[in-house]
Design a protein around this motif. Sequence first.
Motif, PDB file in Angstrom:
ATOM      1  N   SER A  80      -6.306   0.182  -2.626  1.00 43.03           N
ATOM      2  CA  SER A  80      -7.643   0.031  -1.259  1.00 43.03           C
ATOM      3  C   SER A  80      -6.819  -1.085   0.038  1.00 43.03           C
ATOM      4  N   GLY A 136       2.147   7.250  -6.477  1.00 46.87           N
ATOM      5  CA  GLY A 136       1.452   8.460  -6.753  1.00 46.87           C
ATOM      6  C   GLY A 136       0.537   7.103  -6.936  1.00 46.87           C
ATOM      7  N   HIS A 157       0.978  -1.247  -0.111  1.00 46.39           N
ATOM      8  CA  HIS A 157       0.080   0.084  -0.119  1.00 46.39           C
ATOM      9  C   HIS A 157       0.862   1.109   0.673  1.00 46.39           C
ATOM     10  N   LYS A 158       1.921   1.338   0.853  1.00 48.38           N
ATOM     11  CA  LYS A 158       2.834   2.505   1.095  1.00 48.38           C
ATOM     12  C   LYS A 158       3.907   2.502  -0.247  1.00 48.38           C
ATOM     13  N   LYS A 204       1.118   4.574  -2.837  1.00 46.58           N
ATOM     14  CA  LYS A 204       0.876   5.172  -2.220  1.00 46.58           C
ATOM     15  C   LYS A 204       2.455   6.301  -2.657  1.00 46.58           C
ATOM     16  N   ASP A 205       3.101   5.596  -2.823  1.00 49.43           N
ATOM     17  CA  ASP A 205       4.390   6.406  -3.266  1.00 49.43           C
ATOM     18  C   ASP A 205       4.862   6.738  -4.474  1.00 49.43           C
ATOM     19  N   ASP A 243      -3.368   5.040  -6.416  1.00 47.18           N
ATOM     20  CA  ASP A 243      -4.136   4.699  -4.830  1.00 47.18           C
ATOM     21  C   ASP A 243      -4.872   3.565  -4.700  1.00 47.18           C
TER      22      ASP A 243
END
Length: 231
Positions: free
Chosen positions: A173, A169, A162-163, A166-167, A171
């Motif tokens: 769930s 960009g 997830h991280k 996210k890093d 998204d």
Amino acid sequence: MSQTKTIPVIAVDGPGGAGKGTVSRSVADRLGWHYLDSGALYRVAGYAVVRDGLDHASPEELGKFVSKLDIGFRTGANNTEQVLLDDVDLGGEIRTEAAGKAASAIATVPEVRKALIKLQRLFRRRPGLVADGRDMGTVLFPDASLKIYLTASATERALRRHKQLKDKGIDGSLAALLADIISRDRRDAQRVVAPLKPAFDAVCIETTGIPVEVVVRQVLVLAREVFGTAT
Ligand code: DC
């Protein structure tokens, strides 16, 4: 003994998201050894199979198709590693969860695994190789003098993915990532050929809650004991 058999190998296996990539790259960097990201090969193959609509092809056809793919690696700007198909950098396209699923699906086909063996073994070059995957210690390099099996809880692995996303960009769930990880683990571990499992002589390292740098140090200490490397 063949000449290549004398080239040292560190085999790093384990489930997706256990930190194999980060740890293996870092160990290879510190030792000045080559690095094999075998998952990337399966990802490129899965990508090409989906792109060409061969999802329902027979195992023989899939094996033939994959053996003809022109897969390459290149070091790009900022030392980033690029995975190429027909000399074209696929960028983040093979790092998506969908590409991971496609890779895991074709990885169950024995003919596909066979088609990728030679390419993977070509990475065994001096001064040494850090090979990252699911079957490095059990199938590809059973004579490796150091075999590591990295694990982490499914929840921790989902949080890491997830991280990572996210890093970049992207998204995602967390619940969907966890469900994907669990089903991919099951498929990788239950397949008939080269299932995900520690080699009998692997050192198992549980990484839940442990900073990556600590794991890297542990592997480097083991490498020094086994190969007499300097770091
Ligand atoms: O390590 P990764 O997430 O990039 O790997 C993607 C998929 O490829 C994984 O779910 C199973 C498959 N794989 C494999 O079967 N054998 C390997 N040595 C590496 C990856």
